[in-house]
Scaffold this active site. Sequence first.
Site, mmCIF file in Angstrom:
data_model
loop_
_atom_site.group_PDB
_atom_site.id
_atom_site.type_symbol
_atom_site.label_atom_id
_atom_site.label_comp_id
_atom_site.label_asym_id
_atom_site.label_seq_id
_atom_site.Cartn_x
_atom_site.Cartn_y
_atom_site.Cartn_z
ATOM 1 N N SER A 49 0.901 -1.261 0.021
ATOM 2 C CA SER A 49 0.012 -0.035 -0.102
ATOM 3 C C SER A 49 0.896 1.318 -0.012
ATOM 4 O O SER A 49 1.846 1.433 0.668
ATOM 5 C CB SER A 49 -0.857 0.170 1.194
ATOM 6 O OG SER A 49 -1.427 -1.210 1.353
ATOM 7 N N HIS A 59 -5.872 -2.989 -4.815
ATOM 8 C CA HIS A 59 -4.596 -3.676 -5.252
ATOM 9 C C HIS A 59 -4.934 -3.978 -6.879
ATOM 10 O O HIS A 59 -5.970 -4.610 -7.191
ATOM 11 C CB HIS A 59 -4.403 -4.993 -4.582
ATOM 12 C CG HIS A 59 -3.839 -4.573 -3.259
ATOM 13 N ND1 HIS A 59 -2.652 -4.850 -3.129
ATOM 14 C CD2 HIS A 59 -4.533 -3.885 -2.252
ATOM 15 C CE1 HIS A 59 -2.361 -4.297 -1.609
ATOM 16 N NE2 HIS A 59 -3.417 -4.004 -1.142
ATOM 17 N N HIS A 110 -2.954 -11.981 -0.464
ATOM 18 C CA HIS A 110 -3.048 -12.147 0.803
ATOM 19 C C HIS A 110 -3.518 -13.478 1.345
ATOM 20 O O HIS A 110 -4.581 -13.881 0.939
ATOM 21 C CB HIS A 110 -3.790 -11.054 1.439
ATOM 22 C CG HIS A 110 -2.965 -9.576 1.242
ATOM 23 N ND1 HIS A 110 -3.207 -8.977 0.193
ATOM 24 C CD2 HIS A 110 -2.109 -9.142 1.851
ATOM 25 C CE1 HIS A 110 -2.575 -7.783 0.133
ATOM 26 N NE2 HIS A 110 -1.843 -7.781 1.134
ATOM 27 N N TYR A 169 -5.405 -13.730 3.974
ATOM 28 C CA TYR A 169 -6.485 -13.327 4.756
ATOM 29 C C TYR A 169 -7.688 -13.550 3.592
ATOM 30 O O TYR A 169 -8.818 -13.479 4.075
ATOM 31 C CB TYR A 169 -6.667 -12.078 5.453
ATOM 32 C CG TYR A 169 -6.280 -10.921 4.588
ATOM 33 C CD1 TYR A 169 -7.328 -10.212 3.585
ATOM 34 C CD2 TYR A 169 -5.208 -10.188 4.836
ATOM 35 C CE1 TYR A 169 -7.028 -9.413 2.893
ATOM 36 C CE2 TYR A 169 -4.826 -9.012 4.040
ATOM 37 C CZ TYR A 169 -5.699 -8.551 3.100
ATOM 38 O OH TYR A 169 -5.391 -7.297 2.574
ATOM 39 N N GLU A 170 -7.051 -13.530 2.256
ATOM 40 C CA GLU A 170 -8.084 -13.725 1.245
ATOM 41 C C GLU A 170 -8.666 -14.966 1.026
ATOM 42 O O GLU A 170 -9.934 -15.173 0.288
ATOM 43 C CB GLU A 170 -7.829 -13.413 -0.012
ATOM 44 C CG GLU A 170 -7.307 -11.686 -0.087
ATOM 45 C CD GLU A 170 -6.464 -11.180 -1.593
ATOM 46 O OE1 GLU A 170 -7.024 -11.093 -2.596
ATOM 47 O OE2 GLU A 170 -5.463 -11.085 -1.224
ATOM 48 N N ALA A 226 2.711 -1.994 3.894
ATOM 49 C CA ALA A 226 2.180 -1.130 4.897
ATOM 50 C C ALA A 226 2.129 -1.959 6.234
ATOM 51 O O ALA A 226 1.720 -3.049 6.207
ATOM 52 C CB ALA A 226 0.880 -0.442 4.570
ATOM 53 N N MET A 268 0.233 -7.965 7.589
ATOM 54 C CA MET A 268 -0.652 -9.270 6.907
ATOM 55 C C MET A 268 0.052 -9.788 5.799
ATOM 56 O O MET A 268 -0.591 -10.398 5.044
ATOM 57 C CB MET A 268 -2.059 -8.802 6.605
ATOM 58 C CG MET A 268 -2.619 -8.055 7.912
ATOM 59 S SD MET A 268 -4.537 -7.484 7.581
ATOM 60 C CE MET A 268 -4.908 -6.337 8.978
ATOM 61 N N SER A 269 1.264 -9.718 5.667
ATOM 62 C CA SER A 269 1.889 -10.027 4.349
ATOM 63 C C SER A 269 3.187 -10.502 4.611
ATOM 64 O O SER A 269 3.961 -10.476 5.574
ATOM 65 C CB SER A 269 1.898 -8.969 3.316
ATOM 66 O OG SER A 269 2.352 -7.895 3.717
ATOM 67 N N ASN A 272 0.603 3.466 10.837
ATOM 68 C CA ASN A 272 -0.324 3.939 11.925
ATOM 69 C C ASN A 272 0.500 3.391 13.206
ATOM 70 O O ASN A 272 1.396 2.511 12.925
ATOM 71 C CB ASN A 272 -1.730 3.319 11.856
ATOM 72 C CG ASN A 272 -1.712 1.921 11.475
ATOM 73 O OD1 ASN A 272 -1.510 1.508 10.337
ATOM 74 N ND2 ASN A 272 -1.747 1.007 12.577
ATOM 75 N N HIS A 299 -8.872 1.294 8.114
ATOM 76 C CA HIS A 299 -8.038 1.318 6.645
ATOM 77 C C HIS A 299 -7.906 2.403 5.956
ATOM 78 O O HIS A 299 -6.924 2.522 5.165
ATOM 79 C CB HIS A 299 -8.870 0.209 5.769
ATOM 80 C CG HIS A 299 -8.117 -0.225 4.449
ATOM 81 N ND1 HIS A 299 -6.952 -0.531 4.415
ATOM 82 C CD2 HIS A 299 -8.491 -0.008 3.046
ATOM 83 C CE1 HIS A 299 -6.394 -1.025 3.355
ATOM 84 N NE2 HIS A 299 -7.287 -0.471 2.345
HETATM 85 N N1 HPA Z 1 -1.761 -3.854 11.874
HETATM 86 C C1 HPA Z 1 -1.613 -4.929 10.857
HETATM 87 N N2 HPA Z 1 -1.547 -4.666 9.688
HETATM 88 C C2 HPA Z 1 -1.518 -3.407 9.169
HETATM 89 C C3 HPA Z 1 -1.726 -2.292 10.092
HETATM 90 C C4 HPA Z 1 -1.679 -2.689 11.539
HETATM 91 O O1 HPA Z 1 -1.787 -1.787 12.490
HETATM 92 N N3 HPA Z 1 -1.533 -1.380 9.553
HETATM 93 C C5 HPA Z 1 -1.136 -1.342 8.321
HETATM 94 N N4 HPA Z 1 -1.282 -2.691 8.018
#
Ligand code: HPA
Length: 277
Positions: free
Chosen positions: A31, A62, A84, A86-87, A114, A212-213, A236, A248
């Site tokens: 991202s 994406h 991913h 999670y998909e 990200a 998550m990747s 973040n 998000h």
């Molecule tokens: N946690 C997990 N994945 C993320 C986050 C987070 O805070 N921010 C961006 N991807």
Amino acid sequence: MNPVYEKLMRCYNSVREKIDFQPEIALVLGSGLGDYGETIDVVATLDYNEIEGFPVSTVDGHKGRFIFGYVKGVSVVCMQGRVHYYEGYPMTDVVLPTRLMKLLGAKVLFLTNASGGLNYEFSAGDFMMITDHIMNFVPSPLIGQNIDELGTRFPDMSDIYKKDLQEIIRKTAKDLQIKLQEGVYIQLTGPNFETPTEVKMCRILGADAAGMSTAAEAVAANHMGMKVCGISCITNLGCGMLEQPLSHIEVKETADRVADEFKALVTQCIVNIHQAM
Ligand code: HPA
């Protein structure tokens, strides 16, 4: 033949029927780097859905394609959109594109993503060079019958994010006067963000950023003998570290805010890594 390897070879043949480009460096765009394609001298693009049997990404924003071309004269294959866990895909599908890029010729894998900062020294908008990872909360992509054609059954993971590449990235950021944090990335399943207690747990385990990747891709690449490096955009701070809830939208906003700096850093790192190859 091992069905995972058979699928990989089917995808490889499907790509090679269309494109004979030989990349040296493989780049995965997280991202914030979604429009990095604009900085590539594009030779060809290939939508994932044009590749027979290829897992097609569903995440909003994406695009889902390979870009083949040159970054300041360096030949690259670039994943615009990753797959991913999670998909709902099995890990072997998640890492199929990584393995494919190695088969296409890439010797170095440059991962970007990200992530949420877990380290109180970090701020949203920072970049973190990945020095190591934890991925015990998701299955290893190497589970199942080993694909001997790709690598050994019990691969060493003591030096995934290669020290020499780390040094190049460190020096590049310094030259560009871009602040660079360093730390350990933890891959969680997602798609939900972590609870405040999970954030605390990850920090206790030694992680500096959560996402998550990436780690699974790094393991598959290391298994195949690719040199791996990675930079995470801290979009973040982890849930519970600040008062406000996490969305998000916030992740995307931060990623967009620092995108130009991220692109400049990645571009110069690619040039400098290539020079040292
Ligand atoms: N946690 C997990 N994945 C993320 C986050 C987070 O805070 N921010 C961006 N991807």
